[in-house]
Design a protein around this motif. Structure first.
Motif, PDB file in Angstrom:
ATOM      1  N   GLN A 199       7.961  27.626  35.748  1.00 32.10           N
ATOM      2  CA  GLN A 199       8.511  28.757  35.008  1.00 32.10           C
ATOM      3  C   GLN A 199       7.780  29.011  33.696  1.00 32.10           C
ATOM      4  N   SER A 243       5.346  39.597  31.967  1.00 32.66           N
ATOM      5  CA  SER A 243       5.884  38.247  31.784  1.00 32.66           C
ATOM      6  C   SER A 243       5.908  37.845  30.314  1.00 32.66           C
ATOM      7  N   PRO A 323       9.135  35.774  36.041  1.00 27.93           N
ATOM      8  CA  PRO A 323       8.082  35.744  35.024  1.00 27.93           C
ATOM      9  C   PRO A 323       7.539  34.333  34.816  1.00 27.93           C
ATOM     10  N   PRO A 332      10.522  38.699  28.742  1.00 25.15           N
ATOM     11  CA  PRO A 332       9.806  39.500  29.744  1.00 25.15           C
ATOM     12  C   PRO A 332      10.312  40.937  29.693  1.00 25.15           C
ATOM     13  N   LEU A 445      11.294  39.257  38.991  1.00 27.80           N
ATOM     14  CA  LEU A 445      11.013  39.557  37.579  1.00 27.80           C
ATOM     15  C   LEU A 445      12.107  40.434  36.976  1.00 27.80           C
ATOM     16  N   THR A 451      15.027  39.413  31.248  1.00 25.79           N
ATOM     17  CA  THR A 451      14.071  40.524  31.330  1.00 25.79           C
ATOM     18  C   THR A 451      14.678  41.807  30.759  1.00 25.79           C
TER      19      THR A 451
END
Length: 546
Positions: A199, A243, A323, A332, A445, A451
């Motif tokens: 990760q 990312s 990400p 992200p 993602l 995110t």
């Protein structure tokens, strides 16, 4: 004798069943058919040879439209070839293009039909005149001045009102992107790692280092990282930018060139480290899509970063980490066009087309529900069955035909892809299916808890907003060319010092090219878009450099 009669009966019943299940069509006679040429700049698109045999997709298209289509897809330099043919007034009959610059040039040239005029003249009863999503049509008109192109992969808000889907697909819409970071499940397991172990950047590089000493079951060396070949700047770098939290907005809420954001340096450093440490091969950055597909099929690639739609993988064999988290702790980000999906391919009809009436009919049929059922899924009773709830169930035969689209024509017509329509007739995929795992990969993602999702349509520009051959147009072109060439130098740097010098030179030269003028011009339209939609993009990671 009784056994013989039973055998004859069984054979008769088998052929009776086969006859009832086979497509009930006849071969299409060649007379009254006209041949047209379709030109595309998608060099890896494989359209099948045209057949008029009963039961073929192409025969059904000919039966409904009166056309035979001869495809012309150059293996390289398609945009240049098309530009020359524009100058020579020798355009093909149909154009299917991914290059937005070519679309803009054709629209401005006056050499292609306004589809509204084409259909009203030659196919006035077309469903496209009354049922085409209004928001998409308006956006296309804003981009090019009129409705010159039919877009692929339709999935706008108005499209979803025409073709309603399930909550599952609504969630996919909110979070999906084909640009992703994916890992080979088998190779990851051989390293004793799970997806949570790759990760962070530190974890990812540790996995790459460990994999350098590994071999596949076929005793081949593992490729720790594969970027998207010659398209790595278009497909791989945007994934890493997302990312690491690269933004198009500065701390004061104004548009800024994304390569000026501090997180963009992290993207370039990541690729540079991967190349210097031997996790990725510099030569592979020049590989074409065919080569990339061969690598992915070999079972040697541990991690791929790029456009998963062009890899031909079985998604069940891969998993996405979402990400790669920034070492700086930035969030992200992912831009989603929440107002209108522009699609990928654009179909245009030159005014020099030899048979506009039949091409108009072709546009009408191929984009209709019946036409899409045929060119995507084939024949009812053989390739699919309707469920009681209005969705369809595909047969194994159909799945195989779709996988072999270059030979069968099933789902080969990418320019008539209609996501909203498909999701209205397909049930949510089973959890053991390739489609389900594809959605997991593409949503990893966007669905990652931290995110930041933003409306990328706020950054869109109207057609000719930057006037061709103007000072701003020159700045934009010089900036794009310089960015592409300088990024190649930055990621290929052999030492930390060489990397820093190349990066600082990049920033200073962008300023000398006049990037500030370009940013100011785009910001004016961004502010208008924000006022139009009542939305803004928040600089959640501090914004780009001032």
């Amino acid at each position: 004798m009784k056994l013989f009669r039973l055998s004859i009966c069984a054979v008769f019943l088998f052929f009776l069943f086969w006859a009832s299940a086979a497509p009930q069509t006849e071969a299409v006679p060649a007379q009254n058919l006209e041949t047209v040429t379709l030109f595309s700049d998608v060099d890896f698109w494989e359209l099948p040879g045209w057949s008029l045999k009963a039961g073929s997709i192409s025969a059904e298209i000919s039966r409904h439209t009166g056309l035979v289509i001869d495809s012309e897809i150059p293996p390289q330099n398609a945009s240049r070839i098309l530009a020359l043919r524009m100058l020579e007034d020798s355009l093909p009959d149909i154009l299917v293009l991914q290059d937005s610059n070519s679309v803009q040039q054709l629209a401005a040239s006056g050499k292609v039909w306004d589809l509204q005029e084409l259909l009203e003249t030659y196919c006035p009863g077309s469903h496209l005149l009354s049922r085409f999503p209004k928001d998409m049509k308006q956006a296309l008109i804003r981009q090019t001045g009129a409705w010159y192109a039919y877009p692929s992969h339709i999935n706008s808000l108005d499209a979803k009102e025409i073709w309603k889907s399930s909550p599952y697909y609504d969630a996919v819409d909110r979070h999906s992107t084909t640009l992703a970071i994916i890992w080979n499940r088998q190779l990851l397991a051989k390293l004793g790692l799970g997806i949570k172990d790759v990760q962070t950047q530190e974890q990812v590089f540790a996995a790459f280092e460990k994999s350098k000493r590994q071999k596949t079951d076929q005793r081949q060396a593992v490729i720790p990282l594969l970027l998207d070949g010659s398209l790595y700047q278009e497909y791989s770098l945007p994934v890493l930018n997302n990312s690491f939290g690269v933004e198009n907005i500065d701390s004061k809420g104004h548009y800024a060139y994304h390569w000026l954001h501090p997180a963009a340096k992290e993207t370039l450093a990541f690729v540079n480290t991967a190349l210097r440490e031997g996790y990725a091969d510099t030569e592979d950055l020049m590989a074409n899509n065919t080569k990339i597909k061969s690598y992915m099929a070999s079972g040697r690639v541990l991690c791929f970063i790029g456009n998963t739609a062009n890899t031909d993988i079985d998604p069940r064999e891969w998993i996405s980490s979402g990400p790669i988290l920034s070492a700086s702790g930035r969030r992200p980000v992912l831009g989603k066009d929440t107002h209108m999906e522009n699609g990928w391919l654009y179909t245009l009809v030159p005014k020099s087309c030899r048979c506009p009436q039949k091409v108009a009919l072709w546009l009408d049929y191929m984009s209709s529900d019946d036409g899409m059922m045929m060119n995507h899924y084939g024949f009812e009773g053989v390739d699919y069955h309707w469920n009681a709830n209005g969705t369809i169930r595909l047969t194994e035969a159909c799945a195989q035909k779709r996988a072999d689209f270059a030979a069968t024509g099933y789902s080969a017509w990418w320019n008539f892809g209609n996501i909203a329509w498909e999701r209205s007739i397909l049930p949510p995929p089973g959890e053991d299916s390739a489609a389900y795992h594809k959605d997991l990969m593409e949503c990893a993602l966007g669905s990652y808890p931290d995110t930041y999702l933003f409306n990328s349509s706020l950054l869109s520009l109207p057609q000719d907003y930057i006037v061709p051959d103007s000072e701003l147009d020159q700045i934009q072109e010089n900036t794009a060319q310089f960015t592409q060439s300088q990024i190649s130098k930055i990621v290929a740097a052999r030492t930390d010092q060489e990397f820093e010098e190349a990066y600082l030179s990049f920033l200073s030269h962008l300023e000398s090219l006049g990037i500030q003028k370009l940013e100011d011009a785009i910001d004016r339209q961004y502010q208008k878009n924000c006022a139009l939609y009542g939305e803004t993009i928040e600089p959640v990671n501090g914004g780009a450099l001032p």
